[in-house]
Design a protein around this motif. Structure first.
Motif, mmCIF file in Angstrom:
data_model
loop_
_atom_site.group_PDB
_atom_site.id
_atom_site.type_symbol
_atom_site.label_atom_id
_atom_site.label_comp_id
_atom_site.label_asym_id
_atom_site.label_seq_id
_atom_site.Cartn_x
_atom_site.Cartn_y
_atom_site.Cartn_z
ATOM 1 N N ARG A 1 14.040 7.733 11.651
ATOM 2 C CA ARG A 1 14.842 6.685 12.276
ATOM 3 C C ARG A 1 16.043 6.255 11.437
ATOM 4 O O ARG A 1 16.721 5.289 11.782
ATOM 5 C CB ARG A 1 13.943 5.490 12.603
ATOM 6 C CG ARG A 1 13.031 5.824 13.763
ATOM 7 C CD ARG A 1 11.936 4.829 13.994
ATOM 8 N NE ARG A 1 11.170 5.164 15.192
ATOM 9 C CZ ARG A 1 10.200 6.096 15.225
ATOM 10 N NH1 ARG A 1 9.875 6.751 14.137
ATOM 11 N NH2 ARG A 1 9.581 6.350 16.361
ATOM 12 N N ILE B 1 2.709 -1.031 9.258
ATOM 13 C CA ILE B 1 3.023 0.322 9.725
ATOM 14 C C ILE B 1 1.835 1.252 9.461
ATOM 15 O O ILE B 1 1.534 2.133 10.265
ATOM 16 C CB ILE B 1 4.341 0.866 9.115
ATOM 17 C CG1 ILE B 1 4.799 2.088 9.917
ATOM 18 C CG2 ILE B 1 4.225 1.207 7.653
ATOM 19 C CD1 ILE B 1 6.190 2.567 9.585
ATOM 20 N N MET B 2 1.116 1.004 8.349
ATOM 21 C CA MET B 2 -0.070 1.829 8.081
ATOM 22 C C MET B 2 -1.144 1.552 9.135
ATOM 23 O O MET B 2 -1.779 2.484 9.648
ATOM 24 C CB MET B 2 -0.625 1.521 6.680
ATOM 25 C CG MET B 2 0.270 2.007 5.550
ATOM 26 S SD MET B 2 0.528 3.784 5.579
ATOM 27 C CE MET B 2 -1.081 4.323 5.032
ATOM 28 N N HIS C 1 -0.216 3.131 12.345
ATOM 29 C CA HIS C 1 -0.431 4.573 12.271
ATOM 30 C C HIS C 1 -1.917 4.894 12.451
ATOM 31 O O HIS C 1 -2.276 5.755 13.259
ATOM 32 C CB HIS C 1 0.070 5.111 10.931
ATOM 33 C CG HIS C 1 -0.131 6.581 10.773
ATOM 34 N ND1 HIS C 1 0.639 7.494 11.453
ATOM 35 C CD2 HIS C 1 -1.017 7.287 10.053
ATOM 36 C CE1 HIS C 1 0.228 8.719 11.144
ATOM 37 N NE2 HIS C 1 -0.778 8.620 10.299
ATOM 38 N N GLN D 1 4.357 1.255 15.707
ATOM 39 C CA GLN D 1 4.750 2.131 14.611
ATOM 40 C C GLN D 1 6.250 2.399 14.635
ATOM 41 O O GLN D 1 6.928 2.313 13.616
ATOM 42 C CB GLN D 1 3.983 3.460 14.679
ATOM 43 C CG GLN D 1 4.453 4.429 13.605
ATOM 44 C CD GLN D 1 3.546 5.639 13.469
ATOM 45 O OE1 GLN D 1 2.439 5.547 12.962
ATOM 46 N NE2 GLN D 1 4.029 6.771 13.920
ATOM 47 N N VAL E 1 3.739 8.534 7.850
ATOM 48 C CA VAL E 1 4.450 7.283 8.060
ATOM 49 C C VAL E 1 5.862 7.371 7.474
ATOM 50 O O VAL E 1 6.827 6.926 8.086
ATOM 51 C CB VAL E 1 3.649 6.110 7.454
ATOM 52 C CG1 VAL E 1 4.479 4.845 7.442
ATOM 53 C CG2 VAL E 1 2.360 5.907 8.239
ATOM 54 N N GLU F 1 7.958 9.093 9.892
ATOM 55 C CA GLU F 1 8.364 8.227 11.013
ATOM 56 C C GLU F 1 9.535 7.338 10.613
ATOM 57 O O GLU F 1 10.428 7.067 11.410
ATOM 58 C CB GLU F 1 7.191 7.345 11.462
ATOM 59 C CG GLU F 1 6.088 8.098 12.182
ATOM 60 C CD GLU F 1 6.557 8.756 13.464
ATOM 61 O OE1 GLU F 1 7.293 8.111 14.234
ATOM 62 O OE2 GLU F 1 6.200 9.930 13.692
ATOM 63 N N PRO G 1 0.836 -1.195 0.000
ATOM 64 C CA PRO G 1 0.000 0.000 0.000
ATOM 65 C C PRO G 1 0.874 1.249 0.000
ATOM 66 O O PRO G 1 1.987 1.211 0.498
ATOM 67 C CB PRO G 1 -0.769 -0.115 1.316
ATOM 68 C CG PRO G 1 0.075 -0.972 2.195
ATOM 69 C CD PRO G 1 0.820 -1.900 1.290
ATOM 70 N N PRO G 2 0.401 2.328 -0.591
ATOM 71 C CA PRO G 2 1.217 3.541 -0.575
ATOM 72 C C PRO G 2 1.365 4.049 0.858
ATOM 73 O O PRO G 2 0.444 3.947 1.657
ATOM 74 C CB PRO G 2 0.404 4.525 -1.420
ATOM 75 C CG PRO G 2 -0.988 4.005 -1.418
ATOM 76 C CD PRO G 2 -0.903 2.532 -1.229
ATOM 77 N N LEU G 3 2.563 4.544 1.151
ATOM 78 C CA LEU G 3 2.814 5.042 2.500
ATOM 79 C C LEU G 3 2.435 6.521 2.572
ATOM 80 O O LEU G 3 2.841 7.304 1.717
ATOM 81 C CB LEU G 3 4.291 4.876 2.863
ATOM 82 C CG LEU G 3 4.815 3.443 2.910
ATOM 83 C CD1 LEU G 3 6.330 3.443 3.057
ATOM 84 C CD2 LEU G 3 4.178 2.673 4.052
ATOM 85 N N ILE G 4 1.665 6.906 3.541
ATOM 86 C CA ILE G 4 1.316 8.321 3.653
ATOM 87 C C ILE G 4 2.482 9.086 4.295
ATOM 88 O O ILE G 4 3.356 8.505 4.929
ATOM 89 C CB ILE G 4 0.014 8.525 4.457
ATOM 90 C CG1 ILE G 4 0.186 7.982 5.877
ATOM 91 C CG2 ILE G 4 -1.173 7.872 3.769
ATOM 92 C CD1 ILE G 4 -0.929 8.416 6.789
#
Lengths: 393, 174
Positions: free
Chosen positions: A19, B114-115, B118, B126, A12, A15, A6-9
């Motif tokens: 790191r 991770i989605m 979130h 996360q 995210v 975040e 899925p596309p990462l918003i």
């Protein structure tokens, strides 16, 4: 067939990028080229503030030589890919640092004296006053010159440069801000003095003098010898003071930054080799000394009765740590400490190593070349500082 | 179904809640574990998720939700201790070992995870997955990062922009 992720918003992605460790500047630069949304995140000042706060201390990017005899501003990178050219020099122009070129400064021979809060302090024997000291920001290319303290003329000296910007957290200091330089020198009569330069007054303060002949005659037991002098070793800044090493008896000169008072702290006289000042794990004054192949870490802290004294914190056996190469663990010397980190520099017959005290991780970072000591350079490196900015979305 | 009544849950057995994934699978889980999610915690405090109702999670499929809950169940006791200040070193080491194993999974699952973390506001999960993805991209070139994350190939325009920047930042590619 693998599922397309899925596309990462943006939140995210932020975040994730937060790191990415700061000790390899290339990692974030490469991430900045992935796509426009990522660039937007990385170039956002709010993200970069968060990034610095998240990682807390500026990472070690490399070191310069603290070397009196052979002036050489070779910047040795501790990162695999370095934004600084190997011949980092305030006079050199490079594609990454187009601001470096200043022909009027060429032919001067600059030596590294100190480095802190994003600035490198250099001095030259060759150039005429005023302007034998030069403050240089390797990232922005900014530099400014100012005179040495000139009366009396020091024979031997060390110095500490500090950022003095109001409520600065020292995570992103650069050359343009206010600073002070504490300069400790010893003159021909073995009188040691400390003076400081303020970027606001553009002047040196009155000298605070220490006469070791008086100290030596007034003290019973351990006292610095009458002919002690400021050692050609890097300074240390911790708490509200800067510290310098004194030779020939191993002692430490403390300069109180608020009161401008000077005092002398003896060290345990068990080391024939030269010591290096460091902050102990709790942020107090400490030093590292080598006995044979064992690295001893000391901390200056109060005992149960509240009287400060030296306490040995750890002994680290270098022989087993440095056994990566036979030739590398012979005749080790401790030659540097990266303030704010737990990294110590060790040199041996032909190598220079960094040693991370917490993890025991050892990394070969260079070849030895008559190093007196090294001046580590710590800074966050943000991709946009050298001029490439994202086009508007 | 014998799910306990919603309420203060103070009658011995741990209070359970039901979560429903986007593909209509029902998961029954202790309220304490589900409450690691800030979003779910509010619903649960309001008395939601009990009985036959369940809390629908239209953005999380069952494979992802089962991973999410595996994490929450493992971390719930420590979280109940307020971040576990009095946990033993053994407990902490065990959680660390679990975390390391937990993110050792297929990349596409990591991204879904991770989605979900979130959206559900599960901070620990996360940051755990973000750290893993950060470690995966840190040694890679921009093109490799794009492929790792399943981005479509760059358009000629994007490619030209990347090339120009790569030229500018030559040192980062040596």
């Amino acid at each position: 067939m693998p599922r397309r992720p899925p596309p990462l918003i943006d939140d995210v992605v932020g975040e994730i990028l937060l790191r990415v460790p700061p000790d390899e500047p290339a990692h974030l630069v490469r991430a900045a080229l992935v796509c426009k949304p990522w660039r937007r995140i990385l170039f956002d000042p709010a993200f970069r503030r968060r990034y610095r706060a998240f990682h807390r201390t500026p990472p070690l990017l490399g070191f310069l030589r603290f070397e009196m005899v052979h002036p050489d501003l070779k910047f040795v990178s501790t990162a695999a890919a370095s934004p600084f050219p190997a011949q980092a020099h305030p006079n050199f122009s490079t594609p990454a640092h187009p601001n470096f070129s200043t022909p009027a400064h060429s032919r001067r021979q600059w030596r590294t004296l100190d480095c802190r809060h994003g600035r490198v302090l250099l001095y030259s024997f060759r150039t005429r006053r005023p302007g034998r000291l030069l403050l240089w920001d390797p990232i922005t290319g900014g530099k400014q010159r100012f005179p040495m303290p000139d009366d009396p003329s020091p024979e031997i000296f060390s110095a500490a440069v500090l950022c003095t910007a109001d409520s600065c957290n020292h995570l992103d200091c650069h050359g343009g801000g206010p600073f002070r330089v504490v300069f400790a020198g010893t003159d021909q009569d073995y009188v040691t003095w400390v003076t400081e330069f303020s970027s606001e007054t553009r002047a040196w303060s009155a000298l605070t003098k220490v006469d070791f002949r008086i100290i030596a005659s007034n003290r019973v037991g351990l006292a610095p010898a009458f002919d002690s002098f400021v050692s050609l070793r890097p300074s240390l800044f911790t708490g509200d003071a800067v510290y310098f090493i004194l030779e020939k008896e191993k002692a430490i000169l403390k300069y109180d930054l608020d009161g401008r008072g000077v005092s002398v702290i003896d060290t345990p006289r068990v080391y024939r080799k030269r010591i290096i000042l460091m902050t102990a794990e709790d942020g107090e004054l400490g030093f590292a000394g080598l006995k044979d192949c064992d690295l001893h870490l000391w901390s200056w802290k109060p005992n149960a009765k509240g009287i400060p004294g030296w306490m040995q914190l750890r002994v680290i056996k270098l022989k087993s740590l440095l056994s990566v190469s036979e030739s590398c663990y012979s005749s080790p010397q401790v030659i540097g400490f990266a303030e704010g980190t737990d990294i110590i520099f060790i040199s041996s017959n032909d190598c220079i190593f960094t040693l991370k005290l917490k993890s025991g991780q050892v990394k070969k970072v260079g070849r030895r070349f008559n190093y007196e000591a090294v001046v580590p350079y710590m800074s966050f490196y943000a991709p946009d500082l050298v001029g490439v900015r994202p086009s508007p979305p | 179904m014998a799910a306990p009544e919603s309420g203060d849950g103070n009658n011995g057995a741990a209070r359970m809640v039901t979560l429903i994934s986007s593909d209509n699978t029902r998961f029954e889980v202790e309220a304490a574990a589900a409450s690691l999610s800030q979003t779910l915690q509010l619903t649960i405090l309001d008395g939601g998720g009990g009985g036959g109702d369940g809390i629908p999670l239209p953005n999380v499929d069952s494979a992802t939700l089962s991973k999410v809950l595996e994490y929450c169940i493992k971390h719930a006791p420590a979280a109940a201790n307020g971040g576990a200040p009095n946990a033993t070193a053994v407990d902490r080491a065990e959680l660390e070992r679990f975390d390391n194993e937990f993110v050792n999974i297929d990349q596409s699952v990591l991204y879904s995870l991770i989605m979900a973390a979130h959206n559900l506001e599960i901070e620990g999960l996360q940051s755990l997955v973000a750290k893993k993805v950060a470690d995966m991209i840190k040694g890679k070139s921009p093109m490799e990062i794009r492929r790792t994350l399943g981005f479509p190939d760059p358009t000629p325009e994007e490619q030209a922009e990347m090339n120009a920047h790569m030229l500018e930042y030559g040192w980062a590619y040596e």
